[in-house]
Design an enzyme around this catalytic site. Structure first.
Site, PDB file in Angstrom:
ATOM      1  N   CYS A  73       0.830  -1.198   0.000  1.00 49.65           N
ATOM      2  CA  CYS A  73       0.000   0.000   0.000  1.00 49.65           C
ATOM      3  C   CYS A  73       0.866   1.250   0.000  1.00 49.65           C
ATOM      4  O   CYS A  73       1.716   1.414   0.872  1.00 49.65           O
ATOM      5  CB  CYS A  73      -0.886  -0.012   1.245  1.00 49.65           C
ATOM      6  N   CYS A  82      -2.359   0.079   9.382  1.00 50.35           N
ATOM      7  CA  CYS A  82      -1.343  -0.981   9.407  1.00 50.35           C
ATOM      8  C   CYS A  82      -0.076  -0.468  10.074  1.00 50.35           C
ATOM      9  O   CYS A  82       0.380   0.617   9.766  1.00 50.35           O
ATOM     10  CB  CYS A  82      -0.988  -1.419   7.986  1.00 50.35           C
ATOM     11  N   GLN A 286     -17.147 -11.610  13.263  1.00 54.11           N
ATOM     12  CA  GLN A 286     -15.687 -11.619  13.183  1.00 54.11           C
ATOM     13  C   GLN A 286     -15.237 -11.113  11.816  1.00 54.11           C
ATOM     14  O   GLN A 286     -15.808 -11.503  10.812  1.00 54.11           O
ATOM     15  CB  GLN A 286     -15.183 -13.050  13.386  1.00 54.11           C
ATOM     16  N   TYR A 315     -18.594 -14.351  27.639  1.00 55.67           N
ATOM     17  CA  TYR A 315     -18.323 -13.307  26.640  1.00 55.67           C
ATOM     18  C   TYR A 315     -18.582 -13.899  25.250  1.00 55.67           C
ATOM     19  O   TYR A 315     -17.729 -13.841  24.372  1.00 55.67           O
ATOM     20  CB  TYR A 315     -16.886 -12.779  26.736  1.00 55.67           C
ATOM     21  N   GLU A 336     -23.394 -13.208  27.598  1.00 55.12           N
ATOM     22  CA  GLU A 336     -22.953 -12.036  26.839  1.00 55.12           C
ATOM     23  C   GLU A 336     -23.739 -10.808  27.297  1.00 55.12           C
ATOM     24  O   GLU A 336     -24.936 -10.892  27.580  1.00 55.12           O
ATOM     25  CB  GLU A 336     -23.167 -12.320  25.338  1.00 55.12           C
ATOM     26  N   CYS A 412      -7.680 -11.532  22.938  1.00 53.39           N
ATOM     27  CA  CYS A 412      -7.192 -10.630  21.890  1.00 53.39           C
ATOM     28  C   CYS A 412      -6.143  -9.686  22.452  1.00 53.39           C
ATOM     29  O   CYS A 412      -5.695  -8.778  21.779  1.00 53.39           O
ATOM     30  CB  CYS A 412      -8.348  -9.850  21.268  1.00 53.39           C
TER      31      CYS A 412
HETATM   32  N1  SAH Z   1     -16.585 -15.069  20.862  1.00 49.21           N
HETATM   33  C1  SAH Z   1     -17.409 -13.965  20.495  1.00 49.21           C
HETATM   34  C2  SAH Z   1     -16.713 -12.628  20.541  1.00 49.21           C
HETATM   35  C3  SAH Z   1     -16.130 -12.243  21.829  1.00 49.21           C
HETATM   36  S1  SAH Z   1     -15.640 -10.568  21.857  1.00 49.21           S
HETATM   37  C4  SAH Z   1     -17.934 -14.137  19.084  1.00 49.21           C
HETATM   38  O1  SAH Z   1     -17.317 -14.828  18.306  1.00 49.21           O
HETATM   39  O2  SAH Z   1     -18.942 -13.535  18.750  1.00 49.21           O
HETATM   40  C5  SAH Z   1     -15.982 -10.166  23.533  1.00 49.21           C
HETATM   41  C6  SAH Z   1     -17.453 -10.091  23.854  1.00 49.21           C
HETATM   42  O3  SAH Z   1     -17.596  -9.809  25.247  1.00 49.21           O
HETATM   43  C7  SAH Z   1     -18.213  -8.962  23.153  1.00 49.21           C
HETATM   44  O4  SAH Z   1     -19.297  -9.524  22.474  1.00 49.21           O
HETATM   45  C8  SAH Z   1     -18.681  -8.044  24.300  1.00 49.21           C
HETATM   46  O5  SAH Z   1     -19.937  -7.470  24.046  1.00 49.21           O
HETATM   47  C9  SAH Z   1     -18.730  -9.009  25.447  1.00 49.21           C
HETATM   48  N2  SAH Z   1     -18.604  -8.436  26.813  1.00 49.21           N
HETATM   49  C10 SAH Z   1     -17.900  -7.356  27.202  1.00 49.21           C
HETATM   50  N3  SAH Z   1     -17.945  -7.210  28.537  1.00 49.21           N
HETATM   51  C11 SAH Z   1     -18.704  -8.234  29.012  1.00 49.21           C
HETATM   52  C12 SAH Z   1     -19.089  -8.644  30.317  1.00 49.21           C
HETATM   53  N4  SAH Z   1     -18.719  -7.953  31.379  1.00 49.21           N
HETATM   54  N5  SAH Z   1     -19.859  -9.740  30.452  1.00 49.21           N
HETATM   55  C13 SAH Z   1     -20.225 -10.456  29.362  1.00 49.21           C
HETATM   56  N6  SAH Z   1     -19.875 -10.123  28.102  1.00 49.21           N
HETATM   57  C14 SAH Z   1     -19.134  -9.016  27.927  1.00 49.21           C
END
Ligand code: SAH
Length: 456
Positions: A73, A82, A286, A315, A336, A412
C-alpha cells in the site's frame, strides 16, 4: 551524553515494541522509532527526550533490515491502519510469537522454559482478508468528495479507495457511490457542522458465499434518486443487500439503529466452518472468518470434548464459539452483555438446528456467580473470550470455585491474558498449551488460545 530534542543520530534497531515501533540504543539511550523495522540501520531525529528514553522520527533508512519489504500500500506509513506492512510476513509472525511469550514471562511471571507455547498459526493470504470495511465520506476544502482512512490518531482523512486489507469489491462500491453522489449533487456529512447527508459507507463480504452488502449511513430519514445507484451496484457480482442506516446524531458512533431496505434483503449469509451466520448491517461478526475458524478450532481442540460435557462460554458474543462447541458437547451455556448479540446467537442456533446451546444476557461477573450460588451450576469446561481488558477478578474467582476440569482462554490481548493466567495458575490451574493465531496481518494485533487444566 545528554540527548535533546531535534538531535539527529544514527542507530541500529534491535527490538520491536508492542505497538510495532522499532527500538534502538544510542550510547545506552533507548529510542522508540515508529516505522523502523528490526534490523534496520536508521537515521532519526529526536522528537521527545525523556531522561532514560525518547521518541524519534525516522528520517532515513541507512541500511535496510533483511526483514524490510516494500509495503503493498502506497500510504501504509501515514495511514493509521497498518503498523507492520514494511516487515516481511514471516517476521511479523515472529514478532507476534515473541509478543505473546514476552507478556507471559514479564506480566504472567511464568519462566520461559515452563511455557508450553506452540508455533503461531499464520494466514495463507496476509492481504485482502477483512470482510468488513467502513469508509467515511467527506468533502475536502475544495468541495470534492473524498473517502479513505484516518491518519494515525487524527480525524484527517487520507484520500484512498483501495485498502489492501479489504476485498477488491470495496473500491468498486466506493467508485459507484461517489460517482452517484457527484452526479446527483448529494452532500457528504460535515462532522463539525453536523449537516450533509452521507456519513459512511459500510461494506460486508461473505467469503464463503461471495455475497456483498452495502449500507449507506445517512444523516437523514431517506435517500432519493436511488434508482441508478441501485442499478450500478447490482452490476457487482454477488450484490445481495443494499440498505440505508439512519444516524442523525452528532457523534463518533458510526451506525444508527434503523435499517431501511433499498434493494435485495437486509442481511447476507456466511459460514465459519459448518456453522451458518446471517449478518445484518448492525450485527457483530468476526472480520476475518478464515482465521476465526483456525482460532476456534484451536479452542475446540484444547477443550477436547467427547460429547458428555457441560460447557460455559463466557463473553460469547453472537455465539460463534458456543455453536462450534455445541457440535461436540452435551450442553453449552453462553453469557454475553449485549442483548442484540444474544438475539443473534439464539437466531444462529436455530438456523443451524443446534438445540443444546442456551444463552443468557448479562455481565459475566453477575450471571456466573448468580447461577453458581442459586443453582449450583456445574461446568466441565469453561471457555472465555473477553474483550481487551480481560476478565474481572470476580469472574475468575467464580470459575475457580466451580472447579471445571479445563479452562480454555481465548484472548485478543496477551497482556491481560498473562495477568489472568497468573491468577488462575495460583489457584489450582496449570497451563498446558498455548498458541498464537494471527487474525490481523500487517497490524500488531494477535489472538491467543490457552488451555488450563485443574491440578489434581
Ligand atoms: N466469541 C465472540 C466474541 C467475543 S468478543 C464471538 O465470536 O462472537 C468479547 C465479547 O464480550 C463482546 O461480544 C462483548 O460485548 C462481550 N462483553 C464485554 N464485557 C462483558 C461482560 N462484562 N460480560 C459479558 N460479556 C461481555
Amino acid at each position: 551524553m545528554n540527548h535533546r530534542k531535534n538531535d539527529v543520530l544514527t542507530l541500529k534497531i534491535e527490538d520491536m515494541g508492542n505497538d510495532g515501533e522499532g527500538i534502538g540504543k544510542a550510547d545506552g539511550y533507548t529510542l522508540f522509532v515508529k516505522d523502523a523495522v528490526i534490523g534496520d540501520e536508521v537515521e532519526v531525529k529526536i522528537m521527545k527526550a525523556k531522561k532514560h528514553y525518547g521518541y524519534a522520527h525516522l528520517e532515513k533508512v541507512v541500511t535496510p533490515s533483511p526483514y524490510r519489504v516494500e509495503p503493498l500500500c502506497p500510504i501504509a506509513r501515514p495511514c493509521g491502519g497498518c503498523q507492520l506492512q514494511a516487515m516481511s510476513y514471516e517476521e511479523q509472525l515472529r514478532f507476534k510469537q515473541n509478543k505473546v511469550l514476552n507478556n507471559l514471562t514479564r506480566i504472567g511471571g511464568f519462566p520461559e522454559s515452563d511455557i508450553p507455547i506452540e508455533p503461531i498459526l499464520g494466514m495463507d493470504e496476509p492481504f485482502y482478508y477483512r470482510n468488513k470495511a467502513v469508509f467515511p465520506i467527506r468533502a475536502d476544502k475544495d468541495g470534492n468528495l473524498i473517502t479513505g482512512f484516518y491518519a494515525g490518531r487524527t480525524h484527517n482523512i487520507i484520500n484512498n479507495r483501495r485498502c489492501y486489507l479489504g476485498v477488491k469489491e470495496n473500491e468498486q462500491v466506493l467508485d459507484i457511490v461517489i460517482a452517484w453522489m457527484e452526479r446527483n449533487h448529494i452532500t457528504a456529512y460535515d462532522e463539525a457542522a453536523g449537516n450533509g447527508l452521507v456519513r459512511h459507507i459500510l461494506i460486508r463480504y461473505g467469503f464463503s458465499t461471495k455475497e456483498v452488502m452495502v449500507c449507506l449511513v445517512i444523516n437523514g430519514k431517506n435517500l432519493s434518486r436511488t434508482e441508478d445507484l441501485i442499478e450500478d451496484l447490482r452490476e457487482i457480482p454477488g450484490m445481495t443487500s443494499i440498505t440505508t442506516c439512519t444516524n442523525t446524531k452528532q457523534t463518533n458512533v458510526i451506525m444508527g439503529d434503523k435499517i431501511d431496505l433499498l434493494w435485495g434483503q437486509t442481511y447476507i449469509t456466511d459460514y465459519i466452518g459448518k456453522i451458518q451466520f446471517q449478518i445484518s448491517p448492525l450485527s457483530f461478526y468476526q472480520v476475518n472468518p478464515a482465521q476465526t475458524k483456525v482460532l476456534y478450532e484451536t479452542a475446540l481442540e484444547y477443550a477436547d470434548l467427547h460429547g458428555d460435557e457441560t460447557v460455559w462460554d463466557l463473553y460469547c458474543g453472537i455465539g460463534t464459539i458456543s455453536l462450534f462447541l455445541a457440535q461436540k458437547a452435551k450442553q453449552v451455556y453462553g453469557v454475553e452483555i449485549v442483548p442484540e448479540a444474544i438475539k443473534d446467537a439464539r437466531h444462529n442456533a436455530k438456523l443451524n438446528k443446534i438445540e443444546n446451546a442456551k444463552f443468557f444476557t448479562g455481565r459475566a461477573e453477575d450471571v456466573l456467580p448468580d447461577k453458581y450460588e442459586k443453582e449450583q451450576i456445574h461446568a466441565d469446561v469453561i471457555v472465555v473470550d473477553p474483550p481487551r481488558k480481560g476478565c474481572e477478578e470476580s469472574v475468575l474467582d467464580t470459575m475457580i470455585q466451580m472447579q471445571p476440569e479445563k479452562i480454555v482462554y481465548v484472548s485478543c490481548d496477551s497482556a491481560t491474558l498473562a495477568r489472568d493466567l497468573k491468577y488462575l495458575c495460583r489457584h489450582g490451574y496449570e497451563m498446558k498449551r498455548v498458541r498464537g493465531v494471527d487474525q490481523f496481518s500487517q497490524t500488531v494485533h494477535v489472538e491467543t488460545a490457552c488451555l488450563l487444566v485443574r491440578k489434581p
